[in-house]
Design an enzyme around this catalytic site. Structure first.
Site, short mmCIF file in Angstrom:
data_model
loop_
_atom_site.label_atom_id
_atom_site.label_comp_id
_atom_site.label_asym_id
_atom_site.label_seq_id
_atom_site.Cartn_x
_atom_site.Cartn_y
_atom_site.Cartn_z
N TRP A 351 0.83 -1.21 0.00
CA TRP A 351 0.00 0.00 0.00
C TRP A 351 0.86 1.25 0.00
CZ3 TRP A 351 -2.20 2.61 4.90
CH2 TRP A 351 -1.31 2.50 5.97
N ASP A 352 2.15 1.07 0.29
CA ASP A 352 3.11 2.19 0.24
C ASP A 352 2.95 2.96 -1.07
OD1 ASP A 352 3.91 0.05 1.94
OD2 ASP A 352 5.95 0.80 2.03
N GLU A 494 0.25 -2.80 12.43
CA GLU A 494 0.54 -4.24 12.33
C GLU A 494 0.89 -4.88 13.67
OE1 GLU A 494 3.48 -4.07 9.22
OE2 GLU A 494 1.96 -4.23 7.65
N LYS A 608 2.28 0.18 16.14
CA LYS A 608 3.49 0.27 15.33
C LYS A 608 3.51 1.60 14.57
CE LYS A 608 5.71 -2.36 11.60
NZ LYS A 608 5.57 -3.55 10.74
N GLN A 609 2.34 1.98 14.04
CA GLN A 609 2.32 3.10 13.09
C GLN A 609 0.93 3.72 13.03
OE1 GLN A 609 2.87 -0.30 10.19
NE2 GLN A 609 2.24 1.31 8.78
O1 IFM Z 1 3.60 -1.43 4.02
C1 IFM Z 1 4.48 -1.32 5.09
C2 IFM Z 1 3.71 -1.58 6.36
O2 IFM Z 1 2.72 -0.61 6.56
C3 IFM Z 1 4.64 -1.56 7.55
N1 IFM Z 1 5.68 -2.55 7.36
C4 IFM Z 1 6.48 -2.29 6.16
C5 IFM Z 1 5.61 -2.30 4.91
C6 IFM Z 1 6.47 -1.99 3.68
O3 IFM Z 1 7.01 -0.71 3.77
#
Ligand code: IFM
Length: 776
Positions: A351-352, A494, A608-609
């Site tokens: 999704w990046d 995640e 995580k994010q």
């Molecule tokens: O797509 C990301 C994910 O959101 C977090 N782990 C790394 C992936 C690739 O950059």
């Protein structure tokens, strides 16, 4: 590292390494990676070191090493290594005395220059090398080395060729093919990937000069297992300069230009190509490539006026890499999470691309965004298969995507679990499903920004409808609550696996369905022919009834009454709260896994994010600033920013909430993921999404540019330490220049076309003629 080396015309264009340390090779190999979207070459030094990673990738040439591994971009035979012997001593900077060392990546021209004086056993040499991957000739990489013995005559020996003894961390992706040296001059190596059977034709040739005058020296010829090279022996007088030029080309049977051609014809093409390039010569080829870069920069350059000079370099660095990593020449290929700069994430797209990388292209180089959006169309077969394999309908996009026909390619096993000592299972390929609405969102954003009807009619609407069909089939009826749920997923965060009703996923699925309903009506009324074609293919009439029935019954987590916090999922808010100070202050991401396993982290209120923050960013108008702030205050302290995607989203959100100081701080932290003092963060490659995120921080965050419901909004919130930012923006096919100062917004129309451009600034609507200046 030195980020202030560039002066005059090169101010804020130079990323420089001013000290050689063989323990930190990965940093410059990755951040100084060269490329042109067709190929990417990690910038390993000419001479060999133990900790080096010498990678060269060609976009889209995925291969599966064996049944138990997932497909990855193979590391192709290497051109960059030179064995240089100076009076019998191998050039090795770990020995002897090193003076005046520098290695500079010039972002303006895409050229790396390395320079130093090396003294060993009393003999001093001056060394300069230059290297580039041509932005004009996609198949070409070129390098040049100059060696001058400073205090004695010297016998210099350089052995150079093509080295197929390379692997992806041990995985050998190639069958060795024919090797040949034509006329003692043109070296050729053929390799074929083991499972996909892609043939690579690699060729190289050399030219030598003494004090600028070409010399013909007959080399020794060598062939070895997976290796072919020539060796030149040159006697130099004290002060005499040897210039050693090497031109290298790669062609493959995967290239569109060679579609359907036989290998022997590609070999002939390749030989002719290299002969022609060698007539042009290194310097002219370099100038031509630099000229292409110059054109690119005129299209994309962002100018920042601020006492924080680093910020200007940071955005150029980000844009340089976005160009280098993106296969804009071929819509059968996506962008890897590490671009083409390292083996991390195996060259796979996530999704990046859609949410972090594409916006830069959508608003600046729409034709490239179109190619990336088309890539997802090319992968529809795999997406439909994934849905079917999982018992759903429609298109369920793979979490990780590689070659267009591969479908889901996420590896199943990852890092060690500190409790069990076994590999941790990676669930993303099974249950990180938000990628499907991310794809739909990005192409809708592309459509709204560009008004590209052709794309939508041929590709886009089909994706929009088929993703809605997937979501409708994915919803689970909860009889007790009389609503639809989406259970057992991973959201953007995640660190929370197997959760029910991740707010981001539920809202975006709802958005995806609503959009499909809207376009069903529109196409039926306005484009009946297209409607009929898609209706026949996807049974839209039947699906519309299903969508209408389900869309209003999807559970959308609401803000809690007491504090406005939206539950990230059904259980997050009831999990244990621990003191996260140690991990919030970590030097290296992922430090929590030294103390906890992923299963344990799953039971703690730690993220995580960005998760809900991404929802606020995408569906901005659905949430008030108060709700955004309440959620920021709750979730940010629990977010470790262990993913490089996190900081830029938080930066944009902080801007939206008018917290300029926080926004600027997050921008700086995002910029330092690759450019910061930590010499290890980029070892596996640069952070592609974060680089796209840096552009978003500036344009979507500080300048407040947003496409909202199809309309352009510009609500600037310039950081206190910036005086001005000026950037290009493409809206509905009109090239604009946007200039933001602390209290003025200027928008200039550069295109001649008269397409209407309307936008709002803090709620007030403006229509652009040629130029408009607005005080805000
Ligand atoms: O797509 C990301 C994910 O959101 C977090 N782990 C790394 C992936 C690739 O950059």
């Amino acid at each position: 590292m030195n980020y202030t080396k560039g002066t005059g015309e090169l101010k804020n264009w130079i990323v420089s390494e001013n000290e050689f340390n063989s323990n930190n090779l990965g940093k410059c190999e990755a951040i100084m990676c060269l490329g042109n979207g067709y190929m990417g070459v990690r910038s390993a030094t000419e001479e060999v070191y133990l900790n080096e990673t010498r990678d060269h990738f060609v976009s889209g040439t995925f291969n599966k090493f064996d049944e138990n591994e997932v497909t990855e971009l193979p590391n192709i035979p290497d051109f960059t290594k030179l064995n240089i012997t100076l009076d019998g001593e191998r050039l090795d900077l770990e020995k002897g005395e090193l003076k005046n060392y520098s290695r500079d990546l010039n972002l303006k021209t895409g050229v790396i220059t390395r320079e130093f004086n090396w003294t060993f056993k009393g003999k001093e040499y001056h060394f300069i090398s230059r290297r580039f991957v041509s932005l004009k000739e996609l198949n070409l990489m070129a390098m040049e080395v100059e060696i001058t013995p400073l205090n004695m005559d010297s016998a210099v020996v350089i052995s150079s060729g093509i080295d197929g003894q390379v692997t992806n961390s041990g995985a050998q992706h190639f069958h060795e093919g024919e090797k040949r040296i034509y006329n003692k001059k043109f070296i050729e190596m053929i390799s074929t990937t083991t499972t996909m059977k892609i043939d690579f034709v690699q060729m190289t040739t050399h030219a030598l000069k003494k004090d600028g005058v070409e010399v013909e020296i007959a080399p020794d010829l060598n062939m070895d297992r997976r290796k072919v090279s020539v060796e030149y022996k040159v006697d130099l007088k004290k002060g005499e300069k040897l210039t050693f030029e090497k031109l290298c080309t790669v062609n493959t049977t995967r290239d569109l230009a060679h579609a359907g051609k036989e290998l022997k014809n590609i070999r002939t093409f390749s030989l002719n190509q290299l002969e022609n390039l060698s007539k042009i010569g290194f310097q002219t080829l370099l100038n031509e490539s630099a000229k292409e870069w110059d054109k690119k920069w005129q299209e994309i350059d962002i100018k920042i006026s601020s006492k924080e000079e680093f910020d200007q370099l940071a955005i150029r660095f980000a844009q340089y890499h976005l160009i280098v990593m993106t296969p804009s020449h071929d819509s059968r290929m996506g962008v890897g999470a590490k671009g083409l700069s390292g083996e991390g994430y195996k060259g796979h797209s996530f999704w990046d691309t859609e949410l972090f990388i594409m916006p830069f292209f959508t608003y600046t180089m729409p034709e490239v965004a179109k190619s990336l959006a088309k890539y997802r169309f090319e992968t529809l077969g795999g997406a439909r298969k994934k849905a079917e394999d999982n018992g759903y309908s429609g298109a369920m996009f793979p979490w990780e995507s590689a070659w267009k026909d591969d479908g889901e390619v996420t590896p199943v096993w990852g890092a060690v679990d500190i409790v069990t000592g076994k590999a941790t299972k990676i669930w993303s390929g099974f249950i990180e499903q938000h990628i499907t609405c991310d794809v739909a969102y990005a192409l809708w954003q592309y459509y709204m920004v560009t008004k590209d009807e052709e794309f939508m009619e041929n590709y886009g609407f089909e994706i929009l409808f088929d993703t809605a069909i997937f979501w409708a089939s994915r919803l689970e009826w909860n009889e007790e609550k009389k609503e639809y749920h989406i259970n057992n997923v991973i959201g953007p965060d995640e660190y929370k696996e197997h959760v029910n009703n991740n707010a981001f996923t539920n809202y975006m699925a709802n958005w995806n369905l609503n959009l499909a309903i809207e376009y069903y009506e529109k196409l039926k009324n306005e484009k009946p022919e297209l409607f009929n074609r898609l209706n026949e293919k996807l049974n839209l009439d039947l699906n519309l009834n299903i969508w209408m029935d389900k869309v209003t019954k999807i559970y959308l987590p609401q803000p809690r009454e007491i504090d406005g916090v939206i539950p990230q999922d059904d259980t997050y808010l009831s999990k244990e709260i621990i003191d996260l100070t140690k991990y919030k202050n970590q030097d290296h991401v992922g430090s929590m896994f030294k103390d906890y396993s992923l299963d344990q982290v799953n039971e703690i209120q730690v993220s995580k994010q960005a998760d809900i923050m991404v929802l606020f960013y995408l569906l901005e108008n659905r949430f008030s600033t108060d709700i955004k702030r309440a959620n920021w205050n709750y979730y940010e302290p629990k977010t470790l920013h262990d993913s490089s995607l996190s900081l830029s989203t938080h930066c944009v959100l902080a801007s939206d909430m008018n917290d300029k100081e926080m926004a600027y701080d997050l921008f700086r932290r995002a910029s330092e993921i690759d450019l910061g003092p930590n010499m290890k963060t980029s070892d596996h490659g640069v952070h592609a999404a974060s680089l796209g995120g840096i552009w978003q921080c500036i344009v979507n965050g500080f300048a407040g540019v947003r496409m909202l419901g199809g309309d352009l909004r510009i609500d600037p919130k310039l950081p206190e330490n910036w005086n001005e930012v000026k950037f290009p923006l493409n809206w509905h096919g009109v090239n604009l220049t946007v200039e933001v100062t602390k209290n003025t917004l200027i928008v200039i129309r550069n295109s001649k076309n008269r397409t209407e451009v309307k936008f709002t600034v803090f709620g007030k609507e403006y229509v652009l003629d040629k130029k408009i200046e607005i005080k805000y």
